[in-house]
Design an enzyme around this catalytic site. Structure first.
Site, PDB file in Angstrom:
ATOM      1  N   ARG A  57      -0.942  12.968  47.205  1.00  0.00           N
ATOM      2  CA  ARG A  57       0.492  12.692  47.130  1.00  0.00           C
ATOM      3  C   ARG A  57       0.930  12.580  45.759  1.00  0.00           C
ATOM      4  NH1 ARG A  57       3.512   8.051  48.611  1.00  0.00           N
ATOM      5  NH2 ARG A  57       1.621   7.035  49.188  1.00  0.00           N
ATOM      6  N   TYR A  93      27.998  20.154  44.941  1.00  0.00           N
ATOM      7  CA  TYR A  93      27.453  20.754  46.341  1.00  0.00           C
ATOM      8  C   TYR A  93      27.946  19.767  47.488  1.00  0.00           C
ATOM      9  CZ  TYR A  93      23.573  22.700  49.469  1.00  0.00           C
ATOM     10  OH  TYR A  93      22.813  23.094  50.370  1.00  0.00           O
ATOM     11  N   ASP A 129      23.441  18.613  38.446  1.00  0.00           N
ATOM     12  CA  ASP A 129      22.668  19.701  39.330  1.00  0.00           C
ATOM     13  C   ASP A 129      23.020  20.789  38.487  1.00  0.00           C
ATOM     14  OD1 ASP A 129      22.499  21.832  40.928  1.00  0.00           O
ATOM     15  OD2 ASP A 129      23.024  20.656  42.940  1.00  0.00           O
ATOM     16  N   LYS A 187      15.980  28.575  44.273  1.00  0.00           N
ATOM     17  CA  LYS A 187      16.808  29.596  44.063  1.00  0.00           C
ATOM     18  C   LYS A 187      16.161  30.238  42.652  1.00  0.00           C
ATOM     19  CE  LYS A 187      20.859  27.542  46.278  1.00  0.00           C
ATOM     20  NZ  LYS A 187      20.306  26.150  46.748  1.00  0.00           N
TER      21      LYS A 187
END
Length: 395
Positions: free
Chosen positions: A58, A111, A185, A210
């Protein structure tokens, strides 16, 4: 590598022999348990578990460490946290720094899921959110409160593509609430066309799904931050169980190697399409940061080093449902899909009333149907021909 140009950095970032083990690319190390050869080795790993030492799956493996190192090199950060998607990166970055009674100030062009997280989740935790116009600049001081903990930017804005005057906003925030955490962002700029941390921003967030992945086949988020925020962001993400699998981390690292050439093509093609659209008689407005006349273009020109492939335009006409279906259903190269940043061209439509509904405390200044395009890597003349055929279907 900081003295090298961007393409050279993209090819080499995170590729130390520690992570490649002599290969060209970083290794794919899939692991949950990591074995210690001795008690002392276990103690060493425990002491250094947050500093790139193999400890437990993790916390990451060599594959994750390579990508994290690359992102820090590219964005100039003290550390990078990996998340399963961009929305997780936004939500967990905010959660890392807020507590009951705090105030979040967010651009009203963020967003939509980022807005929803604040209004639907943070509100239950006793955190208030208010919104500001993306072109507000230094006047953001009017919205700051003594308990403002986070100022959240997105530039260009989602769908309508307004570019912030980031230096003015940062200076204003620091003058009133100097300890506030400023986040952005930074997905549209892929973290490299706008170096957020160089402008005084604390946390640069991306849906690396993206442009970094670049092929529409993996989901991942990143948050690169300065030294001030690194420990708190890192430990919060660990406690919240945020991680990505090694294969996704590897795919993202591989995507970095071609990011420079892809972004140049996205820039060139999208701007050519935008310029063509700006002259079309059925188009009321084109929202492309690199196009003169677009909102905040002067800030893009001053602060960014290039453009990606996402932008929008507004039709003079509001299409009814039948007209919109006929328009969208018959493209040969543009596909309808959420997300963007891959090699393929995409198209989506938004009616003005929908945009108005997701602009808290904001107004829209258009009445026609808005079309969002992502310009991919196809030949731009073929894309323009496909769009031209689409206009012929609007009567």
């Amino acid at each position: 590598m900081a003295d090298k140009k961007l393409d050279t950095q993209l090819v080499n970032a995170g590729r130390s022999k520690k992570y490649t083990l002599g290969a060209v690319n970083s290794v794919i190390q899939r692991a949950s348990s990591l074995v210690f050869d001795s008690v002392e080795a276990k103690k060493h790993a425990t002491r250094n578990r947050a500093n790139g030492e193999l400890f437990y799956g993790r916390r990451g493996t060599l594959t994750h460490f390579s990508l994290q190192q690359a992102m820090c090199e590219l964005e100039g950060g003290a550390g990078c946290v990996l998340f399963p998607c961009g929305a997780a990166a936004v939500a967990n970055s905010i959660l890392a720094f807020i507590e009951q009674g705090d105030h979040v100030l967010m651009t009203n062009t963020a967003y939509e899921p980022s807005q929803d997280f604040c209004s639907k989740i943070l509100s239950k935790l006793g955190v208030t959110t208010s919104w500001f116009d993306p072109l507000i600049g230094a006047d953001i001081v009017k919205h700051l409160q003594p308990n403002t903990k986070i100022v959240f930017l997105e530039s260009p804005g989602s769908i309508t593509m307004e570019v912030h005057d980031v230096p003015a906003i940062v200076a204003a925030v620091r003058s009133v609430v100097p300890d506030a955490i400023i986040m952005i962002d930074n997905t549209w700029a892929a973290g490299v066309l706008f170096k957020a941390l160089d402008f005084g921003i604390d946390v640069s967030i991306q849906a690396a799904t993206k442009y970094l992945v670049g092929h529409s086949d993996a989901m991942i988020g990143t948050a690169v931050c300065n030294a001030r925020c690194w420990e708190q962001l890192r430990e919060n993400a660990y406690l919240m169980g945020q991680m990505v699998d090694a294969d996704t981390a590897y795919i993202t690292s591989r995507g970095l190697r071609t990011l420079g050439v892809r972004l140049r093509q996205h820039h060139e093609s999208s701007l050519k399409v935008a310029e063509w659209l700006a002259e079309h008689p059925q188009v009321a407005r084109v929202n492309h940061p690199a196009l003169p006349g677009s909102k905040g273009h002067e800030f893009w020109k001053r602060d960014f080093t290039g453009s990606s492939g996402l932008f929008s335009f507004v039709l003079k006409k509001k299409l009814n449902n039948e007209e919109l279906a006929n328009y969208l259903d018959n493209f040969s190269l543009f596909s309808m899909a959420y997300s963007w940043g891959g090699y393929e061209s995409l198209i989506l439509a938004n009616q003005p009333e929908h945009i108005a509904a997701i602009r808290p405390q904001g107004e829209i200044d258009f009445s026609g149907t808005l079309i969002r395009l992502h310009i991919g890597l196809e030949d731009v003349d073929d894309l323009i021909a496909d769009l031209d055929a689409g206009f012929a279907r609007i009567v």
